[in-house]
Design a protein around this motif. Structure first.
Motif, PDB file in Angstrom:
ATOM      1  N   TYR A 261       3.693   7.497  -2.038  1.00  0.00           N
ATOM      2  CA  TYR A 261       3.899   6.050  -2.157  1.00  0.00           C
ATOM      3  C   TYR A 261       3.536   5.615  -3.572  1.00  0.00           C
ATOM      4  N   LEU A 262       4.327   4.663  -4.110  1.00  0.00           N
ATOM      5  CA  LEU A 262       4.089   4.136  -5.452  1.00  0.00           C
ATOM      6  C   LEU A 262       4.130   2.616  -5.422  1.00  0.00           C
ATOM      7  N   ALA A 263       3.132   2.003  -6.064  1.00  0.00           N
ATOM      8  CA  ALA A 263       3.063   0.532  -6.135  1.00  0.00           C
ATOM      9  C   ALA A 263       3.583   0.081  -7.502  1.00  0.00           C
ATOM     10  N   HIS A 264       4.710  -0.642  -7.501  1.00  0.00           N
ATOM     11  CA  HIS A 264       5.359  -1.119  -8.729  1.00  0.00           C
ATOM     12  C   HIS A 264       5.043  -2.593  -8.959  1.00  0.00           C
ATOM     13  N   HIS A 265       4.959  -2.948 -10.246  1.00  0.00           N
ATOM     14  CA  HIS A 265       4.829  -4.359 -10.602  1.00  0.00           C
ATOM     15  C   HIS A 265       5.458  -4.579 -11.971  1.00  0.00           C
ATOM     16  N   GLU A 266       6.553  -5.334 -11.977  1.00  0.00           N
ATOM     17  CA  GLU A 266       7.251  -5.686 -13.225  1.00  0.00           C
ATOM     18  C   GLU A 266       7.506  -4.462 -14.106  1.00  0.00           C
ATOM     19  N   GLY A 267       8.038  -3.419 -13.468  1.00  0.00           N
ATOM     20  CA  GLY A 267       8.430  -2.224 -14.208  1.00  0.00           C
ATOM     21  C   GLY A 267       7.332  -1.193 -14.404  1.00  0.00           C
ATOM     22  N   ASP A 268       6.108  -1.511 -14.034  1.00  0.00           N
ATOM     23  CA  ASP A 268       4.991  -0.570 -14.177  1.00  0.00           C
ATOM     24  C   ASP A 268       4.593  -0.005 -12.816  1.00  0.00           C
ATOM     25  N   VAL A 269       4.266   1.292 -12.794  1.00  0.00           N
ATOM     26  CA  VAL A 269       3.678   1.892 -11.596  1.00  0.00           C
ATOM     27  C   VAL A 269       2.163   1.824 -11.762  1.00  0.00           C
ATOM     28  N   LEU A 270       1.519   1.045 -10.897  1.00  0.00           N
ATOM     29  CA  LEU A 270       0.088   0.778 -11.047  1.00  0.00           C
ATOM     30  C   LEU A 270      -0.784   1.637 -10.139  1.00  0.00           C
ATOM     31  N   ALA A 271      -0.226   2.135  -9.060  1.00  0.00           N
ATOM     32  CA  ALA A 271      -0.992   2.950  -8.120  1.00  0.00           C
ATOM     33  C   ALA A 271      -0.045   3.887  -7.382  1.00  0.00           C
ATOM     34  N   ALA A 272      -0.580   4.991  -6.918  1.00  0.00           N
ATOM     35  CA  ALA A 272       0.222   5.952  -6.159  1.00  0.00           C
ATOM     36  C   ALA A 272      -0.703   6.727  -5.232  1.00  0.00           C
ATOM     37  N   ALA A 273      -0.163   7.227  -4.142  1.00  0.00           N
ATOM     38  CA  ALA A 273      -0.983   7.963  -3.181  1.00  0.00           C
ATOM     39  C   ALA A 273      -0.111   8.898  -2.354  1.00  0.00           C
ATOM     40  N   THR A 274      -0.728   9.983  -1.894  1.00  0.00           N
ATOM     41  CA  THR A 274      -0.047  10.895  -0.980  1.00  0.00           C
ATOM     42  C   THR A 274      -0.574  10.664   0.431  1.00  0.00           C
ATOM     43  N   MET A 275       0.302  10.855   1.409  1.00  0.00           N
ATOM     44  CA  MET A 275      -0.046  10.691   2.814  1.00  0.00           C
ATOM     45  C   MET A 275       0.406  11.936   3.558  1.00  0.00           C
ATOM     46  N   LEU A 276      -0.431  12.461   4.431  1.00  0.00           N
ATOM     47  CA  LEU A 276      -0.119  13.655   5.200  1.00  0.00           C
ATOM     48  C   LEU A 276      -0.070  13.311   6.683  1.00  0.00           C
ATOM     49  N   VAL A 277       0.834  13.955   7.401  1.00  0.00           N
ATOM     50  CA  VAL A 277       1.051  13.642   8.812  1.00  0.00           C
ATOM     51  C   VAL A 277       1.090  14.936   9.626  1.00  0.00           C
ATOM     52  N   VAL A 278       0.244  15.024  10.642  1.00  0.00           N
ATOM     53  CA  VAL A 278       0.316  16.102  11.633  1.00  0.00           C
ATOM     54  C   VAL A 278       0.169  15.456  12.995  1.00  0.00           C
ATOM     55  N   GLY A 279       1.251  15.407  13.748  1.00  0.00           N
ATOM     56  CA  GLY A 279       1.199  14.781  15.065  1.00  0.00           C
ATOM     57  C   GLY A 279       0.824  13.318  14.956  1.00  0.00           C
ATOM     58  N   SER A 280      -0.219  12.913  15.670  1.00  0.00           N
ATOM     59  CA  SER A 280      -0.626  11.510  15.693  1.00  0.00           C
ATOM     60  C   SER A 280      -1.790  11.222  14.746  1.00  0.00           C
ATOM     61  N   VAL A 296      -3.588  -7.819  -9.704  1.00  0.00           N
ATOM     62  CA  VAL A 296      -2.492  -7.981  -8.735  1.00  0.00           C
ATOM     63  C   VAL A 296      -2.712  -7.130  -7.480  1.00  0.00           C
ATOM     64  N   GLN A 297      -3.835  -6.422  -7.416  1.00  0.00           N
ATOM     65  CA  GLN A 297      -4.293  -5.712  -6.208  1.00  0.00           C
ATOM     66  C   GLN A 297      -3.281  -4.686  -5.667  1.00  0.00           C
ATOM     67  N   PRO A 298      -2.824  -3.755  -6.483  1.00  0.00           N
ATOM     68  CA  PRO A 298      -1.839  -2.775  -6.009  1.00  0.00           C
ATOM     69  C   PRO A 298      -2.387  -1.816  -4.958  1.00  0.00           C
ATOM     70  N   ASN A 299      -3.686  -1.506  -5.025  1.00  0.00           N
ATOM     71  CA  ASN A 299      -4.242  -0.530  -4.086  1.00  0.00           C
ATOM     72  C   ASN A 299      -4.263  -1.048  -2.656  1.00  0.00           C
ATOM     73  N   ASN A 300      -4.658  -2.302  -2.467  1.00  0.00           N
ATOM     74  CA  ASN A 300      -4.632  -2.873  -1.119  1.00  0.00           C
ATOM     75  C   ASN A 300      -3.211  -2.952  -0.582  1.00  0.00           C
ATOM     76  N   ALA A 301      -2.280  -3.335  -1.476  1.00  0.00           N
ATOM     77  CA  ALA A 301      -0.878  -3.425  -1.050  1.00  0.00           C
ATOM     78  C   ALA A 301      -0.351  -2.060  -0.630  1.00  0.00           C
ATOM     79  N   MET A 302      -0.679  -1.038  -1.410  1.00  0.00           N
ATOM     80  CA  MET A 302      -0.205   0.311  -1.106  1.00  0.00           C
ATOM     81  C   MET A 302      -0.804   0.832   0.203  1.00  0.00           C
ATOM     82  N   GLN A 303      -2.107   0.635   0.381  1.00  0.00           N
ATOM     83  CA  GLN A 303      -2.740   1.102   1.609  1.00  0.00           C
ATOM     84  C   GLN A 303      -2.168   0.398   2.838  1.00  0.00           C
ATOM     85  N   TRP A 304      -1.914  -0.899   2.719  1.00  0.00           N
ATOM     86  CA  TRP A 304      -1.377  -1.619   3.867  1.00  0.00           C
ATOM     87  C   TRP A 304       0.027  -1.122   4.205  1.00  0.00           C
TER      88      TRP A 304
END
Length: 373
Positions: A261-280, A296-304
């Protein structure tokens, strides 16, 4: 009743994982492909009827200059840890690994001991008398976990403190932060966020922060932010090739095993994260962000966004992974604990990692080697 242990195929291993409600992402066959310095083997336990009743991914790391191995089962094996007779599970494992040339075995039983609600964590941080999380009264206990620990000690296993997984210092966090999703609507989960989180999510939305899913080709962008985060938070970063190998290996096993996941704002990538999924079970795995435009709080937006997608996938738990158990203000990781606790949920303490020396001389030599590094 005795159990038979033997190597199993990837297909058998994956079928067993699919039959379980929760299995660590470090206990699926593809995780062995993420760790090229370790030799991986899938093992299965079979009952008298020939049914597979347990499984484990074991990683074997050679000792320098000697054809002997450290055997490691990260966050595993996946067995019936509440069986009163743990020997019938663990003795065959030790015998098999000794035959493979292992001089020591390390494992991480996926058994929770204590849980602290987000409110209890907040109170513990504010309490000047609580220096560590364990000093604070837990919200709930798992009484059987203490019995499991006692039985492991009587069998000769010894508990170790988590390491940094640098070279031989393999180790996974004993304390994690998780948000239970089972039986809760997305509105319920949103109401569980603290006021600051809800305010920041709304602020990011008004500022025009857009969170999108990325692909393999976006990993270098993620890595640039990750390297900046490593310098800021004082940890040694993994190389870009590690994340590329992780993506390739996990995606080959399941197309949705790993997300970016990448959080964009006005052409800039401000935050990014990987997510892993196994079953539930869904994990927030690696996070990265820049110091620019934090308002602009990109981390909260990305986590949500990640939590929203995890809920749509039918997740029973959203796992923020490791947290510090040190509550002193001088600890630079305390801010991360506050951030994760703001999502609601609970801090969870696991049994931690346990060693069994098969060759005490070599095991002691490894301890001395690691202490001098």
């Amino acid at each position: 009743m005795t159990l038979r242990l033997q190597p199993i195929s990837r297909a058998e291993h994956l079928a067993f994982v699919a039959s379980r409600a929760s299995v660590s992402h470090m206990q699926v066959p593809s995780w062995g492909d993420v760790k090229p310095d370790w030799r991986a083997e899938s093992l299965g336990w079979f009952d008298a009827q020939g049914r597979i009743v347990g499984a484990g991914l074991v990683l074997l790391r050679p000792l320098p200059k000697v054809k002997r191995y450290l055997a490691y089962l990260p966050e595993g094996p996946v067995i019936d840890w509440h069986d009163p007779d743990l020997r019938r599970w663990l003795d065959p494992l030790l015998a098999h690994l000794k035959g493979q040339g292992a001089f020591s075995v390390k494992m991480g039983p996926p058994v929770a001991i204590r849980r602290w609600s987000a409110e209890a964590v907040k109170a513990a941080i504010a309490d000047p008398g609580a220096r560590r999380l364990r000093d604070a009264e837990a919200t709930s206990y798992e009484p059987h976990a203490f019995d499991i620990a006692d039985r492991l000690r009587r069998m000769g296993w010894r508990q170790t403190e988590p390491g940094t997984e640098e070279g031989f210092a393999a180790g996974q966090p004993r304390y994690v932060f998780q948000v239970p999703f089972a039986g809760r609507s997305l509105d319920d989960i949103h109401r569980g966020l603290n006021q600051q989180w809800r305010r920041n999510i709304k602020k990011a939305e008004k500022a025009g922060v857009e969170v999108v899913r990325g692909g393999y080709e976006d990993l270098p962008v993620f890595y640039g932010l990750y390297a900046e985060t490593a310098e800021r938070d004082r940890f040694i970063p993994r190389p870009l090739s590690y994340f590329q190998r992780m993506w390739t290996a996990l995606a080959a096993e399941h197309p949705d095993r790993m997300r970016l996941y990448l959080a964009h704002h006005e052409g800039d990538v401000l935050a990014a994260a990987t997510m892993l999924v196994v079953g539930s079970h869904v994990w927030y795995s690696y996070g990265a962000s820049t110091s620019r435009k934090r308002e602009v709080q990109p981390n909260n937006a990305m986590q949500w966004r990640m939590m929203t997608d995890a809920h749509r996938l039918g997740a029973a738990v959203y796992d923020f992974r490791g947290i510090t158990d040190t509550l002193e203000e001088s600890n630079h990781l305390l801010g991360l604990l506050r951030f994760k606790a703001g999502a609601g949920g609970e801090a969870v303490e696991y049994l931690g990692e346990w060693d069994f020396p098969l060759n005490r001389l070599l095991h002691r030599a490894l301890d001395v080697y690691m202490a001098r590094r």
